[in-house]
Design a protein around this motif. Structure first.
Motif, short mmCIF file in Angstrom:
data_model
loop_
_atom_site.label_atom_id
_atom_site.label_comp_id
_atom_site.label_asym_id
_atom_site.label_seq_id
_atom_site.Cartn_x
_atom_site.Cartn_y
_atom_site.Cartn_z
N TRP A 642 0.88 -1.18 0.00
CA TRP A 642 0.00 0.00 0.00
C TRP A 642 0.91 1.22 0.00
N ASN A 643 0.68 2.12 -0.87
CA ASN A 643 1.55 3.28 -1.03
C ASN A 643 3.02 2.86 -1.20
N GLY A 644 3.20 1.71 -1.84
CA GLY A 644 4.57 1.24 -2.13
C GLY A 644 5.28 0.56 -0.97
N ARG A 657 -8.74 3.67 13.45
CA ARG A 657 -7.92 4.87 13.37
C ARG A 657 -8.29 5.84 14.48
N SER A 658 -7.28 6.53 15.01
CA SER A 658 -7.55 7.46 16.11
C SER A 658 -7.91 8.85 15.57
N TYR A 659 -8.91 9.47 16.18
CA TYR A 659 -9.26 10.86 15.86
C TYR A 659 -9.64 11.58 17.14
N THR A 660 -9.35 12.88 17.17
CA THR A 660 -9.58 13.66 18.38
C THR A 660 -10.80 14.55 18.21
N ILE A 673 -12.22 17.05 13.07
CA ILE A 673 -11.63 17.65 11.87
C ILE A 673 -10.67 16.58 11.35
N VAL A 674 -10.96 16.10 10.16
CA VAL A 674 -10.14 15.00 9.63
C VAL A 674 -9.35 15.51 8.43
N LYS A 675 -8.09 15.18 8.42
CA LYS A 675 -7.25 15.57 7.29
C LYS A 675 -7.32 14.48 6.23
N ASP A 687 -1.85 5.39 -3.32
CA ASP A 687 -3.10 4.84 -2.79
C ASP A 687 -3.79 5.74 -1.77
N GLY A 688 -3.07 6.71 -1.23
CA GLY A 688 -3.67 7.64 -0.26
C GLY A 688 -3.87 7.01 1.11
N GLY A 689 -4.53 7.76 1.97
CA GLY A 689 -4.79 7.26 3.32
C GLY A 689 -6.08 6.45 3.34
N ARG A 690 -6.06 5.33 4.03
CA ARG A 690 -7.24 4.45 3.98
C ARG A 690 -8.39 4.97 4.83
N GLY A 691 -8.09 5.29 6.11
CA GLY A 691 -9.15 5.76 7.01
C GLY A 691 -9.68 7.12 6.58
N GLY A 740 -0.54 20.70 11.30
CA GLY A 740 -1.55 20.01 10.50
C GLY A 740 -2.79 19.66 11.32
N SER A 741 -3.15 18.34 11.29
CA SER A 741 -4.38 17.96 11.99
C SER A 741 -4.17 17.94 13.51
N GLY A 742 -2.96 18.26 13.96
CA GLY A 742 -2.68 18.38 15.40
C GLY A 742 -3.43 19.55 16.03
N ILE A 743 -4.15 20.32 15.22
CA ILE A 743 -4.92 21.45 15.76
C ILE A 743 -6.15 20.94 16.53
N THR A 744 -6.55 19.67 16.30
CA THR A 744 -7.81 19.19 16.88
C THR A 744 -7.84 19.18 18.42
N PRO A 745 -6.82 18.64 19.10
CA PRO A 745 -6.91 18.71 20.57
C PRO A 745 -6.86 20.14 21.10
N MET A 881 0.48 16.31 23.23
CA MET A 881 -0.83 15.62 23.20
C MET A 881 -0.75 14.32 22.41
N TRP A 882 -0.25 14.36 21.17
CA TRP A 882 0.01 13.14 20.39
C TRP A 882 0.95 13.46 19.24
C1 LIG Z 1 -3.93 10.13 19.18
C2 LIG Z 1 -4.18 10.46 17.76
C3 LIG Z 1 -5.14 11.40 17.41
C4 LIG Z 1 -5.37 11.74 16.08
N1 LIG Z 1 -6.32 12.69 15.78
C5 LIG Z 1 -6.53 13.04 14.49
C6 LIG Z 1 -7.48 14.04 14.13
O1 LIG Z 1 -8.15 14.61 14.98
N2 LIG Z 1 -7.64 14.35 12.83
C7 LIG Z 1 -6.92 13.71 11.85
O2 LIG Z 1 -7.11 14.03 10.67
N3 LIG Z 1 -6.03 12.75 12.16
C8 LIG Z 1 -5.81 12.41 13.44
N4 LIG Z 1 -4.89 11.42 13.75
C9 LIG Z 1 -4.25 10.70 12.66
C10 LIG Z 1 -5.16 9.55 12.19
O3 LIG Z 1 -5.31 8.60 13.22
C11 LIG Z 1 -4.66 8.76 11.03
O4 LIG Z 1 -3.35 8.37 11.27
C12 LIG Z 1 -4.74 9.54 9.74
O5 LIG Z 1 -6.08 9.90 9.47
C13 LIG Z 1 -4.21 8.72 8.59
O6 LIG Z 1 -4.90 7.53 8.49
P1 LIG Z 1 -5.20 6.83 7.09
O7 LIG Z 1 -5.84 5.52 7.33
O8 LIG Z 1 -5.96 7.79 6.23
O9 LIG Z 1 -3.76 6.65 6.51
P2 LIG Z 1 -2.97 5.30 6.25
O10 LIG Z 1 -3.60 4.55 5.16
O11 LIG Z 1 -2.86 4.63 7.56
O12 LIG Z 1 -1.59 5.88 5.81
C14 LIG Z 1 -0.53 5.98 6.74
C15 LIG Z 1 0.21 7.29 6.56
O13 LIG Z 1 0.68 7.45 5.22
C16 LIG Z 1 0.77 8.82 4.89
N5 LIG Z 1 -0.05 9.12 3.69
C17 LIG Z 1 -0.98 8.36 3.13
N6 LIG Z 1 -1.52 8.97 2.07
C18 LIG Z 1 -0.90 10.16 1.94
C19 LIG Z 1 -1.00 11.25 1.05
N7 LIG Z 1 -1.88 11.24 0.06
N8 LIG Z 1 -0.21 12.32 1.25
C20 LIG Z 1 0.68 12.36 2.26
N9 LIG Z 1 0.83 11.36 3.13
C21 LIG Z 1 0.05 10.27 2.98
C22 LIG Z 1 0.22 9.59 6.07
O14 LIG Z 1 1.29 10.00 6.87
C23 LIG Z 1 -0.61 8.55 6.80
O15 LIG Z 1 -0.74 8.84 8.18
C24 LIG Z 1 -4.64 11.10 15.07
C25 LIG Z 1 -3.67 10.14 15.40
C26 LIG Z 1 -3.43 9.82 16.72
C27 LIG Z 1 -2.37 8.82 17.07
#
Ligand SMILES: Cc1cc2nc3c(=O)[nH]c(=O)nc-3n(C[C@H](O)[C@H](O)[C@H](O)COP(=O)(O)OP(=O)(O)OC[C@H]3O[C@@H](n4cnc5c(N)ncnc54)[C@H](O)[C@@H]3O)c2cc1C
Ligand code: HEM
Length: 882
Positions: A642-644, A657-660, A673-675, A687-691, A740-745, A881-882
């Protein structure tokens, strides 16, 4: 007919008036229903038989006098009769409702009632609600693991410098030699191959390597997937260490877990088992109606045995102070904490006082007149003393003003939320029922004694669940049963009608409490009308005197007078907000209400609780900085990369996945607020972020999502109190550095501070230490990722402390001068360029004792950029905070 001197005369008098009363009641009923008159006459005959039977029953239990207070209980719902008589409608109770269970019937009701309810409760606990994306996994760790000593575990931790160790780990993985061992819940695992892909970072694992890390592990709120990783890599079981928790291996015997070293003489345990057998004996006597003559239903006589029993019960309660318990409520598992223990003592002591009052009254035969009045007054005072003492204990022991003493009951995995809510309602109603029985000062030692059982049983059940001796289901079934006993026993003491009346009154009081009616107003209203009955009819000779008093109307009138008094002459609120926590360790369903794009890659997601819980006034209960886990489908299932990179979650059905949340703890929605990490992004993220893509792009409004929490330790305790490195810091200024998304807490903390400011208006007399200044630097790659002013200073919060200034720092844009392109009135400024010492020094006030720095964002930003700069500027009190 003064019963203080002559028991038999009192009985007869009471009976006579009862027959007269029933006759009058039927006469009144007969008038509007002529057609049914023959039926009614038959009912009258039946009723006379019933009353005669009742006399026989009562003479068997000689100690059960018709106390004025127990008569008063018959009055509670007569309000309906009062109203119906006034309106001429004539509310009629069916004749069978007046039935007082006979001796034989009582036995059948007692035994079968207990069994049926137990079976019902057991059935309820078998219900499960599994989130659709989650399969039920088999619990239980691997068997046949060798014992490992703490020394051996330590040997495999390599306490060397961080960078060196990370290198070492890569080498270890390559050469297949394990070197990062850690124990969780007593299970030792070799995590070497996993460490570098640990989603929480390799550092955290290194920090806890070679130790029993159950506490930090559970504090984060790891998923089952994490548990599986440990089980897969298990190499042994920790020797001579007491284990507990989700993956604990059954290496201790039940006995060794119950008999710990903290109570060397086993005083608490011996008292505990003695008291438990006393309860069982009393309930058995009651249900099987085995009480001897001249004793009450549970077989108590006003003698020294009864006194000894209650002192042993109180002794057990006091002996719980032998143990050391945490000051604040632990979130990791069901466990007694200081405030809870103090409340328990206060509640039990209240019933002890009532028991002693009943003992005196029985002993000196003062069931009518002064004896009874004194007991009623003492009982009522004990209720107010309990409320006041409980408030004082809270003020003294609770240093976290957000916390509520909501149930810590451990619910079984996948327990449906409605079942949990049903249990909670039932538990609260039973408490109200207890208070009602107390303020009407009836019906005797037996019921008070049985009512203490749940308080004491609950403590032991909670401890047993924590120690893994019983399951949470057994805990509920047993606790439920213990509460039912006082209802079943109460039922056997009265006619069906009276029982229904008392229950209806309990439900009524419960509803007023749920809707927040001030508890003092509630109980003062009820107690005053009971006292007025006494004054109005003094000296009381018969039941008729009592029943003629319009008690319900007076109670409601009292509530109105007290309510108006509070409203106009005091700042104490008439209704206090009661918040039950919705989000808990088990996944809970929430529904997406709205989704808004708030900047190029940030989305605001607002989730509602299901309607039933919204209606019941639930709030998230999450405190600033705490986070939740959102469960979502796994788009990468079956894909080895995934993502290479190698895909660690290749075989998972769902992701966690954790969110605040950004709300304050009292809000009735959960907002995030989700990034978004989009697909096909540059930098190797095809492939981007899954959650994040699932949440931001795929979940539609009205669809449900499952979440669990709260996770993470509480860093803000309210009233400006922070815990930094275990020390309590009193702050008046907060400076936040977010990436970045660290603004949430940071947002949730700001909202919590505003919430505190708002409640300081509502309670001007209480002591408030508000945060005055809140300065934020939000670092991001480009300016279009920023959040608008309204996120920090919404119109609705104008003028509320703290005063908030925000500086946006676009680190990816190459303009190096500091620019303040917006007026300071709005508290917003724009900067371009890197985060440097000068930028921080210009924006934040200088280091001070009462200044706390909050850090939150990607690891590199926090550890490699912010921490060194803050150290240079000599800031202490830095909280990550995290
Ligand atoms: C305690 C805690 C609180 C959190 N609170 C929040 C919150 O309030 N809001 C929030 O948005 N997130 C928060 N996060 C982060 C969140 O949990 C996820 O890690 C984040 O949403 C990424 O998950 P994903 O499944 O989309 O990415 P994954 O699929 O798990 O990818 C893993 C990582 O790959 C990188 N990545 C993937 N795609 C891209 C891309 N297109 N461009 C650049 N980098 C990329 C990112 O660094 C990503 O985290 C928090 C994390 C923790 C530990
Ligand atoms: C003991 C072995 C450990 C294993 C197998 C493990 C495993 C995992 C896994 C799989 C995750 C991804 C999220 C999840 O599934 O919950 C995770 C996240 C995390 N872990 Fe661990 N972990 C361990 C120990 C620890 C310890 C001791 C800490 C110390 C605090 C820690 C801190 C974290 C943090 C902060 C996260 C990120 C939170 C998140 O994204 O949800 N872990 N861990």
């Amino acid at each position: 007919a003064d019963c203080t001197h002559c028991e038999t005369t009192a009985e007869d008098d009471a009976l006579l008036s009862k027959v007269e009363l029933l006759q009058t009641h039927l006469d009144l009923q007969k008038k509007p229903v002529d057609a049914n008159s023959s039926k009614e006459e038959k009912s009258t005959e039946q009723l006379e038989d019933v009353v005669a039977a009742k006399l026989q029953e009562k003479s068997h239990n000689g100690a059960l006098h018709p106390s004025i207070a127990s008569l008063a209980s018959e009055h509670l719902i007569s309000f309906l009769d009062e109203v119906s008589l006034a309106t001429g409608q004539g509310l009629s109770w069916p004749a069978w409702a007046e039935y007082f269970p006979t001796h034989g019937q009582g036995r059948v009701i007692g035994i079968s009632g207990s069994i049926c309810l137990l079976l019902f409760c057991y059935w309820i606990t078998t219900l499960k609600e599994v989130p659709p994306m989650m399969r039920e996994t088999q619990k239980g760790g691997p068997k046949d693991l060798r014992p490992i000593s703490l020394e051996e575990l330590k040997k495999h931790s390599h306490q060397v410098g961080r960078a060196e160790h990370v290198e070492f780990l890569y080498v270890s993985v390559a050469s297949n030699q394990g070197d990062l061992w850690m124990a969780v819940d007593g299970l030792v695992a070799n995590l070497t191959d996993f460490a570098t892909s640990h989603p929480g970072g390799v550092d955290l694992l290194l920090q806890h390597a070679g130790t029993e890390a159950a506490e930090p592990f559970h504090d984060v709120g790891h998923s089952e997937f994490a548990l599986e990783q440990i089980q897969k890599r298990a190499v042994g079981i920790l020797e001579n260490v007491q284990v507990k928790g989700a993956i604990a291996i059954e290496k201790d015997t039940v006995m060794s877990r119950i008999f710990t070293k903290e109570d060397p003489y086993n005083v608490h345990k011996v008292l505990g088992f003695t008291v438990l057998s006393m309860y069982l004996y009393r309930i058995f006597v009651w249900c099987c109606q085995l009480a001897p003559p001249n004793a009450d239903y549970a077989g108590f006589k006003p003698d020294l045995w009864a006194l000894a029993s209650i002192f042993i019960v109180e002794g057990l309660q006091v002996s719980s102070f032998i143990f050391t318990v945490p000051q604040n409520r632990p979130l990791s598992g069901p466990m007694i904490w200081q405030e809870w223990r103090a409340h328990n003592l206060i509640f039990v002591s209240r019933l002890t006082i009532c028991f002693l009052g009943a003992w005196m009254v029985n002993r000196y035969n003062g069931m009518m007149g002064w004896g009874s009045w004194t007991q009623m007054t003492v009982n009522q005072l004990s209720v107010f003393a309990q409320m006041r003492l409980a408030d004082l204990a809270t003020a003294w022991l609770r240093d976290d003003t957000h916390e509520t003493l909501v149930s810590t009951m451990p619910y079984w995995e996948h327990c449906p939320k409605w079942v949990e809510s049903m249990f909670r309602t039932w538990y609260s109603m039973s408490q109200i029922y207890t208070t009602i029985v107390i303020i009407i000062a009836g019906p005797g030692m037996d019921l008070y004694f049985v009512m203490i059982l749940p308080y004491q049983l609950y403590s032991v059940l909670m401890t047993f669940v924590r120690k893994g001796v019983i399951s949470s289901r057994t805990c509920h079934v047993t606790y439920f049963w213990s509460l039912w006993q006082s209802w079943v026993c109460g039922f056997m003491m009265q006619s069906f009608r009276v029982f229904v009346q008392v229950q209806a009154f309990s439900i009524f009081c419960y509803c007023t409490r749920v809707y927040g009616l001030n508890k003092y107003v509630l109980w003062i209203g009820a107690c005053t009308s009971l006292q007025l009955v006494m004054i109005k009819n003094w000296p009381i000779h018969s039941e008729q005197d009592v029943l003629e008093f319009p008690m319900f109307t007076v109670t409601i009138l009292m509530w109105a007078i007290l309510g108006a008094g509070l409203k106009f002459f005091s700042s104490v609120p008439l209704f206090d907000s009661r918040h039950a926590r919705y989000v808990e360790a088990r996944p809970k369903r929430v529904i997406l209400r709205s989704k808004t794009k708030v900047s190029t890659n940030l989305y605001h997601l607002k989730f509602d609780f299901p309607w039933f819980f919204r209606w019941q006034g639930y709030s998230s209960g999450l405190q600033p900085g705490q986070h939740v886990k959102i469960l979502c489908g796994n788009a990468s299932q079956g894909r080895s990369t995934w993502n290479g990179h190698a895909n660690l979650e290749v075989s998972r059905d769902y992701l966690s996945r954790s969110y605040t949340p950004i709300n304050s703890s009292k809000d009735s929605t959960v907002d995030f607020i989700v990034k978004l990490y989009p697909e096909d992004a540059p930098g190797g993220f095809a492939d981007g972020g899954r959650g994040s893509t699932k949440l931001c792009l795929e979940v539609k409004e009205g669809e449900e999502v499952w979440l669990s929490g709260p996770h993470g330790s509480k860093v803000y305790r309210g009233n400006g109190n922070f815990v930094v490195d275990g020390k309590l810091i009193k702050a008046s200024t907060i400076c936040a550095l977010a990436g970045g998304s660290g603004i949430t807490p940071v947002l949730s903390l700001l909202r919590q501070c505003r919430e505190e400011c708002r409640s300081s208006f509502a309670k001007p007399n209480a002591k408030h230490d508000l945060i005055k200044e809140f300065s934020i630097i939000h670092a991001m790659r480009s300016m279009d990722e920023r959040l608008e002013t309204t996120w920090y200073n919404p119109l609705a919060e104008t003028g509320l402390a703290p005063h908030c200034t925000v500086t946006h720092l676009a680190t990816g844009q190459k303009e190096l001068t500091l620019k303040r392109s917006m007026s300071h009135r709005e508290g917003m400024a724009y900067n371009y360029g890197k985060l440097t010492k000068d930028v921080i020094a210009e924006i934040f006030p200088p280091a001070a004792e009462d200044l706390v720095i909050i850090l939150c964002g990607p690891k590199g930003f926090v550890d490699d950029v912010c921490q060194p700069l803050l150290r240079e500027l000599k800031y202490s009190n830095v909280l990550t905070m995290w």
